[in-house]
Scaffold this motif. Structure first.
Motif, mmCIF file in Angstrom:
data_model
loop_
_atom_site.group_PDB
_atom_site.id
_atom_site.type_symbol
_atom_site.label_atom_id
_atom_site.label_comp_id
_atom_site.label_asym_id
_atom_site.label_seq_id
_atom_site.Cartn_x
_atom_site.Cartn_y
_atom_site.Cartn_z
ATOM 1 N N ILE A 122 0.873 -1.170 0.000
ATOM 2 C CA ILE A 122 0.000 0.000 0.000
ATOM 3 C C ILE A 122 0.915 1.226 0.000
ATOM 4 C CG2 ILE A 122 -1.725 1.332 1.298
ATOM 5 C CD1 ILE A 122 -2.896 -1.350 2.242
ATOM 6 N N ARG A 139 -5.207 6.516 1.617
ATOM 7 C CA ARG A 139 -4.258 7.030 0.620
ATOM 8 C C ARG A 139 -5.018 7.811 -0.452
ATOM 9 N NH1 ARG A 139 -3.725 4.473 -4.012
ATOM 10 N NH2 ARG A 139 -1.576 5.126 -4.126
ATOM 11 N N GLU A 148 -8.951 6.746 -0.707
ATOM 12 C CA GLU A 148 -9.436 5.390 -0.486
ATOM 13 C C GLU A 148 -8.804 4.833 0.782
ATOM 14 O OE1 GLU A 148 -8.222 2.351 -3.249
ATOM 15 O OE2 GLU A 148 -6.143 3.027 -3.298
ATOM 16 N N THR A 149 -9.504 3.882 1.375
ATOM 17 C CA THR A 149 -8.976 3.172 2.525
ATOM 18 C C THR A 149 -8.748 1.737 2.097
ATOM 19 O OG1 THR A 149 -10.277 4.599 3.945
ATOM 20 C CG2 THR A 149 -9.391 2.603 4.937
ATOM 21 N N ARG A 150 -7.558 1.228 2.392
ATOM 22 C CA ARG A 150 -7.223 -0.144 1.992
ATOM 23 C C ARG A 150 -6.727 -0.938 3.190
ATOM 24 N NH1 ARG A 150 -7.322 -0.241 -3.577
ATOM 25 N NH2 ARG A 150 -6.881 -2.473 -3.595
ATOM 26 N N SER A 151 -6.930 -2.251 3.100
ATOM 27 C CA SER A 151 -6.390 -3.169 4.104
ATOM 28 C C SER A 151 -5.687 -4.307 3.387
ATOM 29 C CB SER A 151 -7.521 -3.749 4.962
ATOM 30 O OG SER A 151 -8.142 -2.721 5.681
ATOM 31 N N PHE A 152 -4.773 -4.949 4.115
ATOM 32 C CA PHE A 152 -4.092 -6.118 3.575
ATOM 33 C C PHE A 152 -4.939 -7.360 3.833
ATOM 34 C CE2 PHE A 152 -0.628 -3.124 4.402
ATOM 35 C CZ PHE A 152 0.090 -3.211 3.221
ATOM 36 N N THR A 153 -5.067 -8.203 2.838
ATOM 37 C CA THR A 153 -5.798 -9.451 3.043
ATOM 38 C C THR A 153 -4.885 -10.667 2.914
ATOM 39 O OG1 THR A 153 -6.408 -9.509 0.710
ATOM 40 C CG2 THR A 153 -7.980 -8.485 2.205
ATOM 41 N N ALA B 231 -2.493 -9.571 -1.968
ATOM 42 C CA ALA B 231 -3.724 -8.806 -2.184
ATOM 43 C C ALA B 231 -3.951 -7.739 -1.116
ATOM 44 C CB ALA B 231 -4.922 -9.750 -2.211
ATOM 45 N N THR B 232 -4.509 -6.637 -1.555
ATOM 46 C CA THR B 232 -5.028 -5.634 -0.635
ATOM 47 C C THR B 232 -6.429 -5.313 -1.107
ATOM 48 O OG1 THR B 232 -4.270 -3.722 -1.913
ATOM 49 C CG2 THR B 232 -2.737 -4.609 -0.284
ATOM 50 N N VAL B 233 -7.275 -4.814 -0.203
ATOM 51 C CA VAL B 233 -8.655 -4.589 -0.584
ATOM 52 C C VAL B 233 -9.088 -3.167 -0.198
ATOM 53 C CG1 VAL B 233 -9.563 -5.561 1.571
ATOM 54 C CG2 VAL B 233 -11.004 -5.525 -0.481
ATOM 55 N N ARG B 234 -9.861 -2.553 -1.081
ATOM 56 C CA ARG B 234 -10.393 -1.218 -0.787
ATOM 57 C C ARG B 234 -11.636 -1.377 0.087
ATOM 58 N NH1 ARG B 234 -12.133 2.378 -5.776
ATOM 59 N NH2 ARG B 234 -9.871 2.693 -5.959
ATOM 60 N N THR B 235 -11.632 -0.690 1.220
ATOM 61 C CA THR B 235 -12.793 -0.791 2.115
ATOM 62 C C THR B 235 -13.650 0.465 2.091
ATOM 63 O OG1 THR B 235 -11.389 -0.062 3.925
ATOM 64 C CG2 THR B 235 -11.691 -2.436 3.683
ATOM 65 N N ALA B 236 -13.116 1.555 1.591
ATOM 66 C CA ALA B 236 -13.901 2.790 1.527
ATOM 67 C C ALA B 236 -13.288 3.723 0.509
ATOM 68 C CB ALA B 236 -13.920 3.474 2.897
ATOM 69 N N ILE B 237 -14.127 4.573 -0.034
ATOM 70 C CA ILE B 237 -13.633 5.630 -0.917
ATOM 71 C C ILE B 237 -14.424 6.886 -0.603
ATOM 72 C CG2 ILE B 237 -15.126 4.868 -2.822
ATOM 73 C CD1 ILE B 237 -12.767 5.834 -4.684
#
Lengths: 336, 275
Positions: A122, A139, A148-153, B231-237
Motif C-alpha cells: 500500500i 491514501r 481510499e482506505t485499503r487493508s491487507f488481506t 492482495a489488498t482490498v479497498r474498504t472505503a472511498i
C-alpha cells in the motif's frame, strides 16, 4: 505474536529525514500494545561513521535494533543497491510490516521488495487507523481528488510507504540516551551482481529543501510572468525557510524547472503553509496542493478558482505584495 | 532493437471525480493515455526513428483501454497488445504479473513506462514488472541515451554490450545512472515533448489489429498464489475533506501585507515581534 516491524530509514546528507521519524511513529502505532519491536534498516555509502551516528540516533527514537547496509554503490537514492540486503533482512526478521517513506528512494524500493516477496503493498499512506480486526490505510487517488482506505488481506510481511508530512513524528526517548552499541548490526555485504551505478549527482535544488517535505511552499503560476518573477518568490521562500513550487502553466511556459511542478502531474504537497502567487487554480493543480494546512492565494483575478480553496485571499498584484511581505519579514529578522 | 512501452488509460487530468455507490463514476469521463506514459511512448518512438527499433505497446485493462492502444498505433508503434482484465485493476502485483508474462516471451531490450499513473498514483506496477523479470531499472528519467560504452564516450563500464545512460530526477536534484540493457526505465516529465497523432496515422491505425491476451493463459498456479498473498482490498472511498470558505483581505497592498504577516505570526509560521 511478537513479529517486529521494520522501518526503512533514510538520511539526507548526515541527518535522518523527518519521514523516517514519522515511519517510526507509525510503526509504534501498528504495534499497539502487543509485544514486538521496531527495527530500522539503514543503507549508506562507504565506511560510514555518519551511518553509525545516524544508527545511534535511531536507537534514541525507539528503534530496538538498527541494521546497517553499506557498500560503495549505495548512495542516498540508489534503491537498487538496497534491495538485496533489505530482502535478506526481511526474510530473517519476518516482520509484520515494512514501512518506508514515499520518497524517491522509498517508492522505488518498496514495490520491488513487495514483488520479490509476493507481499501486499500500500503506497503513499496519509493516515493509519487501528481496527478491531486489523489496520486500515488511507491514501489519495487522483492526487487527492478522492481518498481510499485499503487493508491487507494476504500474508505478512505487508509493505507500506507513508506520505511525508502527514504523520506524527516519533519523540526521542530519554531512557536510552546512552545508545546500546550492540543493537547496531552491520549486514553482510551482498554478493549479488552489480545492477546499476550512479555516476554523478548534480544538486539543483537551491534551498536544499525537498518540496514534499517542506513546511512552507511559495508557488507561482502563469501570473509570475517569467523566471525573474520566480526570483521574487525564491526571496520570499528564503525568508520563510520554505521551498518554491510552480503550476504546470508556469513550467510549460519555461519560467522554471519541471521538478518544481505541483499538481496531478508533478508533485503532491501538504505543507503547513502554501502561498499561491499568480496561480488561477486549475483542477489538476488543486489536486496537488489542496490538502495543505493553510492556503494563501494572491491573484489579480477575483474570480480565480484558487480563492475557493484558500483560507486567506488577496486580490492584488503579486509583484507588489510578495516584495512587501519579503521586506516585512526581513525587518522582523533584523529585530530578532 | 525491441522496445516495449507500458501504457495505462486514465482519466484526463481536468476531470472532476464523482463518487457514487462507493465507486468512482466513469460515465461521460474523458480518458487519455496516462500523461507520464506519453513521455515513455514518445521516447520509444524517437528511439525507433533514430535506431530502427521495433516498438510494442502493452496495456492491461478493460475493453476501453484499446482506445489508448489505438492512439499509440496512430502515433507509430508497430504492435499493440491488450491484456483483457476487468478484475483487480488496482492490485499492482496482479497487473504487474500479467504484464510481465506478456513481455517475457518478447525478450525486449528496453521497457519504458511512466513514473506513475495519475489515478492510483502508487508508481508500483512498472517497478514490479522489472522485479518479476529480474531486470535493473532507473526511474524518473529526464534524459536517456543508449549505446555501448564507446558510443556513450565512457572510458570504462562494468558491463559489455548495450548500456543505458540515464539522467534522472531525484526530488529536484539530478543523478546520472548507468545500467546494462535489458532494463526498465520510467519517464519523468521533461524527458521529451510528446507528439500528437497525425490524420494519416489515425487512418492507418484503424486498420491495424490489436492483439489480445487473457489472464487465464498468462498466470500459472504459483503466480496465482502470489497474487492472492499480495492482495489488498479497498474498504472505503471518500471525497477529500471540504475546505472552509476563506476570507479576502481588504485595504491597500501595505495593509493587506501587514495583515498577512499578522496571520502568519498567529499561525506560528513566523516569529512574533514580542518573542
Amino acid at each position: 505474536m511478537s513479529q517486529p516491524i521494520l522501518v526503512v530509514a533514510e538520511c539526507k546528507g548526515s541527518s535522518i529525514r523527518r519521514v523516517t521519524f514519522e515511519a517510526i511513529a507509525v510503526a509504534q502505532k501498528l504495534l499497539q500494545q502487543r509485544a514486538g519491536a521496531v527495527h530500522c534498516f539503514l543503507a549508506g555509502p562507504g565506511e560510514g561513521a555518519e551511518l553509525q551516528q545516524a544508527a545511534r540516533e535511531l536507537l534514541t527514537y525507539g528503534a530496538s535494533e538498527v541494521h546497517l547496509a553499506s557498500s560503495s554503490e549505495q548512495t542516498e537514492s540508489n534503491a537498487l543497491a538496497s534491495l538485496k540486503p533489505l530482502q535478506s533482512l526481511v526474510q530473517q526478521l519476518q516482520p509484520q510490516f515494512v514501512i518506508a517513506g514515499h520518497t524517491a528512494y522509498g517508492r522505488e524500493l518498496a514495490p520491488r521488495l513487495a514483488a520479490s516477496l509476493a507481499s501486499g503493498y500500500i503506497a503513499d499512506a496519509t493516515a493509519v487507523e487501528l481496527l478491531d480486526d486489523g489496520f486500515a490505510f488511507t491514501r489519495p487517488l487522483y492526487a487527492g481528488k478522492a481518498f481510499e482506505t485499503r487493508s491487507f488481506t494476504g500474508a505478512a510481511p505487508h509493505i507500506v510507504t507513508i506520505r511525508p508530512n502527514n504523520h506524527e513524528t516519533a519523540a526521542p526517548l530519554e531512557a536510552v540516551a546512552a545508545a546500546n552499541e550492540s543493537a547496531i548490526n552491520t549486514l553482510p555485504a551482498s554478493a549479488s551482481p552489480l545492477r546499476s551505478i550512479v555516476r554523478e549527482v548534480v544538486s539543483r535544488v537551491s534551498s536544499g529543501i525537498d518540496l514534499t517535505e517542506a513546511d512552507i511552499i511559495v508557488a507561482g503560476g502563469r501570473g509570475v510572468r517569467g523566471s525573474e518573477g520566480f526570483q521574487l518568490l525564491q526571496q520570499l521562500a528564503d525568508q520563510l525557510g520554505g521551498a518554491v513550487g510552480a503550476s504546470r502553466a508556469a513550467c510549460d511556459a519555461g519560467y522554471c524547472d519541471y521538478s518544481l511542478q505541483i499538481g496531478q502531474t508533478g508533485k503532491v504537497v501538504t505543507p503547513q503553509l502554501y502561498i499561491a502567487c499568480g496561480i488561477s487554480g486549475a483542477i489538476q493543480h488543486l489536486a496537488g496542493m489542496s490538502q495543505s494546512r493553510t492556503i494563501i492565494a494572491i491573484n489579480k483575478d477575483p474570480e480565480a478558482p484558487i480563492f475557493s480553496i484558500a483560507d486567506y485571499g488577496i486580490v492584488g498584484d503579486l509583484f507588489e505584495i510578495v516584495p512587501l511581505l519579503t521586506d516585512e519579514l526581513k525587518k522582523l529578522g533584523r529585530q530578532a | 532493437m525491441k522496445i516495449v512501452v507500458l501504457l495505462k488509460q486514465t482519466f484526463d487530468t481536468e476531470e472532476k471525480i464523482d463518487i457514487a455507490d462507493g465507486r468512482i463514476e466513469e460515465y461521460g469521463v474523458k480518458f487519455v493515455i496516462n500523461p507520464y506514459d506519453e513521455f515513455a511512448l514518445e521516447e520509444a518512438l524517437r528511439l525507433k526513428e533514430a535506431n530502427d527499433a521495433e516498438v510494442i505497446a502493452i496495456t492491461a485493462g478493460p475493453e476501453r483501454s484499446s482506445i489508448a492502444l489505438r492512439t499509440a498505433l496512430a502515433l507509430g508503434v508497430d504492435q499493440a497488445i491488450l491484456v483483457s482484465e476487468t478484475e483487480q485493476l488496482d492490485h499492482s502485483y496482479h497487473i504487474a504479473a500479467l504484464l510481465a508474462e506478456t513481455i517475457r516471451p518478447l525478450k525486449p531490450d528496453l521497457i519504458l513506462a511512466g513514473l506513475f499513473a495519475i489515478d492510483s498514483g502508487s508508481g508500483s506496477v512498472a517497478l514490479q514488472v522489472a522485479e518479476l523479470l529480474d531486470l535493473p531499472h532507473a526511474s524518473a528519467a529526464v534524459k536517456l541515451q543508449l549505446g555501448t560504452a564507446d558510443e556513450l564516450a565512457l572510458e570504462q563500464a562494468p558491463w559489455n554490450g548495450q548500456l543505458a545512460l540515464v539522467e534522472r530526477d531525484v526530488e529536484g536534484d539530478s543523478e546520472i545512472v548507468l545500467l546494462p540493457l535489458p532494463a526498465l526505465i520510467t519517464a519523468q516529465q521533461g524527458l521529451n515533448e510528446p507528439r500528437y497523432p497525425s490524420l494519416p496515422g489515425i487512418m492507418k491505425a484503424k486498420k491495424k489489429a490489436i492483439i489480445e491476451r487473457f489472464p487465464a493463459d498468462l498466470l500459472n498456479e504459483p503466480l496465482q498464489a502470489s497474487i492472492a498473498s499480495s492482495a489488498t482490498v479497498r474498504t472505503a472511498i471518500t471525497p477529500p475533506p471540504a475546505r472552509q470558505t476563506g476570507r479576502l483581505l481588504q485595504g491597500s497592498s501595505e495593509q493587506q501585507t501587514k495583515e498577512l504577516l499578522h496571520i502568519l505570526q498567529q499561525l506560528n509560521l513566523v516569529e512574533s515581534e514580542e518573542s
